[in-house]
Design an enzyme around this catalytic site. Structure first.
Site, PDB file in Angstrom:
ATOM      1  NE  ARG B 294      -4.137  -1.983   1.712  1.00 52.57           N
ATOM      2  CZ  ARG B 294      -5.156  -2.355   2.454  1.00 52.57           C
ATOM      3  NH1 ARG B 294      -5.255  -1.928   3.703  1.00 52.57           N
ATOM      4  NH2 ARG B 294      -6.089  -3.137   1.959  1.00 52.57           N
ATOM      5  CE1 TYR B 434      -1.435  -0.441  -7.857  1.00 48.32           C
ATOM      6  CE2 TYR B 434      -1.413  -2.108  -9.566  1.00 48.32           C
ATOM      7  CZ  TYR B 434      -0.846  -1.021  -8.958  1.00 48.32           C
ATOM      8  OH  TYR B 434       0.305  -0.516  -9.467  1.00 48.32           O
ATOM      9  CD  GLU B 435      -1.414  -4.284  -3.554  1.00 50.32           C
ATOM     10  OE1 GLU B 435      -1.804  -4.909  -2.560  1.00 50.32           O
ATOM     11  OE2 GLU B 435      -0.839  -4.818  -4.520  1.00 50.32           O
ATOM     12  N   GLY B 436      -6.463  -2.576  -2.407  1.00 47.99           N
ATOM     13  CA  GLY B 436      -7.537  -1.988  -1.622  1.00 47.99           C
ATOM     14  C   GLY B 436      -7.950  -0.671  -2.237  1.00 47.99           C
TER      15      GLY B 436
END
Lengths: 592, 592
Positions: B294, B434-436
């Protein structure tokens, strides 16, 4: 696959509940009864959803391409264009004299939104033709009108506008394309134009290029620019097509989006052109086309935001992911639909409140254009002239942002082309650039339009807001949620105008450094006004008793969202404007 | 063609003038003398500019593709990856025990920005490997570490993370991929994972997939998820490669951007997997990787903004268009360069002040990570845990916006792929997802991190700001331009936190409806703090006498711009937060 449903009911609400068009004293409006406009909109909506929308991804994937020197449009475009022609849609708001249906511009705008939302790249072929026809209508000789308009109104021939050259876009005074006068009264046009939308394609028998060029010996710079009609095929006296003219497509550009529209490099090699309007007055003639085009581009911003929103909404209702923190909403499923989550709703409400507010703004603008043209109303003309950069700049910036929000609702799937959400964003992106990049719109607004006719038009806008507030001050249903926020936002706009007046004289940069923020500030106030008017109309309908309570209550709730969550942006824009030019201009170019 | 120059001087300024790293009591920092870091950064910058950046457009145009079942990366990627490997860059901040150079994370981060800016899609292969190696380092057995880490630290083998399935991304509790225990202690993995970056390619001898899956009979939902190591080729005891494992790439996705990275559908058909960490504790192990990822994604936002800005700046200096309203600046040319125009400067200053502020924020975050790991400092760990969603969400949202601004400077050319500006925007777009997705980051921030350890970490952040303000209250050079705005912005953040405390208990939606705005409000305060610290350092250098006055004066001027023009956004975010959940939650889903 993404889909599109034309928002007929919303459009009808604005036309009849808000603008009350049949009671307006605009020639042609009295015929626009609700049943009649509903029939038109339903029909247009059907075409948009079932014919144009299914070709949107096809256009994006295939794009336009050269095949043995011929520019090909994507599969299905030609057949769909025939259907649009057969339905008489291109001539909807064009004069009956030239084969149109003579309806007001407000109807053309409503239909235009549906078509643009369904397929922007496709609809541009028709939109550019409309703009070129309008310029010929306004500035052409009778003979020119008779020669070109019937075919352009039907879209048997399409049109283009040729301004940009490799070394100049905004600064057209630098253009190099030459127009040498010929003995027969025509001109020989030589030069290269770039970024010509619909410049060459296989969907029409002829293409009528409107080309800006300089007649040698004329004034320097922008004052020496003239406008010419340059047909792809010369037109014989009997109207039949003659020789191929010296204009060719040199290249199709690879773009971020609107792949279904052929963006061409156009080479003029001694092409025959005919002066449109007066010598060296080309910019004036071109502006007829550009103002219309700018409003049409603003509409594209709204249109892409709306179709993206529709799909994001469907996805948010269907996709199961996570649980409502306040209690499970879908106990029988493995998870609740996305729409239960507050942050998804924030995003959807941003989109919804923008699209509906922008639609009202658009139609109000179209109404002003009708007043300006059909009633020869100089005040309406002044007001829409002031609003044009706001419509173009604000609606395309915000519209693009909304497509990004819509794409985000899809999570990872939003980034995959197959789902179609990327295309909305990529297509919407161009609207911030073409027909004058949005920074140029802001410059036009603050540098030119604000002070036009002694500032009369901006004062008229403020009066309009003031009158609305005064007329409704006793309306308790509107007061806290609509009137107070509108008043505050309008005060911010006035304060910004005041800052420009007090500081712009001694330092024009003090105004120009805030021009972009001013455009957005103005846009928010316009949408705030639209929402206040829509809320008023919705309350009136609810009080009068309606069978469709949910619809009107939803309007009020959506408006409340806009006023509470979007409109407060005016204070930020004012703060930025009030900070002046110092921090913007301080650095030497070398120190960036 | 676009280009990239690594901002070595800016990086050195933050490392040494602002963070003063050699005086920090973090193991390994004392060796990071300015000459030493300068040498590393120069070398990394050279590789980024001359090897990675020239492949950025190639990667976009060619993309990854399947050829007889083999996934091919774009021309030049493999050779460049070899160069990165040979330079030892992947192991820069990895333990020497496994072949790394053991340097602090802050240096890895600085280099990472250069590589990401030069070529995001390419650098992801290395970045994902780093993340996977970190997870093995933190949770693997000694045998697992010995087996995989040396090859992963060198990037001879690359890594991936496999979370998402077609029906679940955020809500991983719904996952269906199964891990059946085998007699030999391994597991048989079966299921489909999607959106797997670098899932399959031709640049490494082996690919180590970290895969989340459920062991049958385990707890329901997210508590029954375990993490597995699934190598593409099984590894023999002697370290040589054995049989091909049952994992294959089913498809490469067509995406909006990062075409140079292969985003794969991965099919696991009874593939052999090895448990990493404890059974059913897969999320904990995955989070080691995700937190790092993140922060790395936040860096991508900054990196794309910076490279886009660099090119926009070049264009603004070169492109002649229009005249300075206050007087011609380039009398010998046909027009002045774009950079004379206030609105172009507004755009450039937005970009510049973001990129430089974000870089400081990034490096400060990396410093906190070093403190957390190298000093086992729980406070630093708590603070960076709080900051992680802000770094990810705010820097990627703003970073994307900046690429759009940069693209806009190019006018029509910005929309043409050849010029490269569209790619920066398209590549930057994924970082918000992406990555949340960023909405999930906001939820993590407000729903989890704020209240973590009794709200201790957010209080620590406020203390940090308060202490800075107090320590510098006598600094007249900072007061009006930096301290006062920071104080006001920090007050807005505290007021927002207060609103959540007072309203979130009785109605969690009241907090969650404001979560996205809170994330942005927090991000602005962080950048405000960074700018105040940078201005302080720049003033100190100026007072001490410097040979490079222009550099430090430019820092102060850029900071002043941020404080005057960007930071006031905190008030808008607070207003939105204070409007609560009512307008967000009012509509029934059916009435949208």
């Amino acid at each position: 696959m993404p889909s599109y449903t034309a928002p007929v009911k919303d459009m009808q609400f604005i036309l009849h509940d808000v603008l009350k068009i049949t009671s307006q004293d605009v020639p042609g409006y009295s015929e626009l009864e609700a049943d009649f406009t509903s029939a038109i909109l339903e029909e247009a909506g059907k075409l948009a959803s079932s014919v144009l929308a299914p070709l949107n991804q096809v256009g994006d994937t295939e794009g336009c391409y050269m095949e043995n020197g011929v520019v090909r449009t994507p599969t299905g475009f030609k057949a769909a264009f025939d259907q649009v022609r057969e339905g008489g849609w291109p001539g909807l708001d064009m004069p009956e004299q030239y084969g149109g249906q003579g309806m007001p511009y407000v109807i053309g705008t409503a239909v235009g939104e549906f078509f643009s939302a369904a397929n922007q790249a496709f609809t541009m072929y028709q939109g550019l033709t409309h703009g070129a026809a309008s310029a010929i209508l306004a500035h052409g000789t009778e003979q020119q009108k008779d020669t070109y308009l019937p075919k352009m109104v039907s879209c048997d021939w399409t049109g283009t506008m040729n301004l940009t050259e490799p070394h100049c876009g905004t600064d057209l005074g630098m253009m190099r394309t030459k127009a040498e006068p010929q003995d027969d009264g025509s001109y020989s046009i030589t030069g290269q134009k770039i970024f010509i939308s619909a410049g060459e394609h296989d969907m029409a028998d002829n293409i009528i290029h409107l080309v800006l060029a300089k007649i040698p010996g004329g004034p320097e710079g922008i004052k020496g620019v003239s406008l010419f009609i340059v047909p792809k095929f010369l037109v014989n006296e009997d109207g039949s097509l003659g020789a191929r003219n010296g204009v060719t497509c040199g290249k199709i550009e690879e773009k971020m989006g609107i792949h279904g529209n052929s963006t061409c490099v156009m080479n003029y090699d001694g092409a025959t052109g005919y002066l449109l309007g007066a010598e060296h007055k080309g910019m004036r003639a071109m502006f007829t086309m550009m103002n219309e085009a700018r409003i049409g581009v603003g509409m594209q911003g709204l249109a892409q935001a709306d179709v993206a929103y529709q799909n994001a909404l469907d996805y948010a209702k269907d996709r199961l992911q996570g649980r409502d923190v306040t209690g499970t909403k879908n106990p029988d499923g493995p998870a609740d639909p996305l729409i239960v989550h507050p942050d998804i709703r924030r995003s959807l409400m941003d989109q919804k409140s923008f699209a509906e507010g922008a639609r009202a703004f658009m139609l109000w603008g179209a109404y002003l254009i009708d007043r300006a043209h059909r009633n020869t109303d100089a005040d309406a003309d002044g007001l829409i002239s002031l609003m044009t950069p706001v419509i173009k700049g604000f609606l395309t910036d915000e519209g693009f942002d909304m497509t990004i929000l819509a794409q985000q609702v899809y999570g990872g799937h939003g980034y995959i082309e197959e789902w179609g959400m990327s295309q909305y964003a990529r297509d919407a992106r161009i609207a911030m650039i073409y027909e004058g990049a949005n920074g140029v719109q802001a410059l036009d607004l603050v540098g030119r339009k604000l002070a036009q006719d002694g500032g009369k038009h901006v004062m008229a806008f403020f009066d309009l807001v003031k009158t609305f507030l005064k007329d409704n001050e006793g309306n308790e249903a509107l007061k806290a949620d609509f009137l107070d926020p509108l008043k505050a936002a309008s005060k911010d706009l006035q304060a910004a105008g005041m800052f420009f007046m007090q500081n712009g004289m001694k330092n024009p940069n003090a105004a120009l450094a805030g021009s972009y923020d001013f455009m957005h500030l103005f846009g928010h106030v316009c949408l705030g006004l639209m929402w206040a008017e829509m809320a008023k109309a919705a309350h009136a309908a609810l009080e009068a008793g309606t069978q469709d309570e949910a619809f009107y209550r939803t309007k009020v709730a959506t408006g409340r969202y806009y006023m509470a969550r979007r409109l407060p942006a005016t204070a930020l824009h004012l703060a930025r404007i009030n900070s002046g030019a110092d921090t913007v201009m301080e650095l030497e170019a070398a120190n960036f």
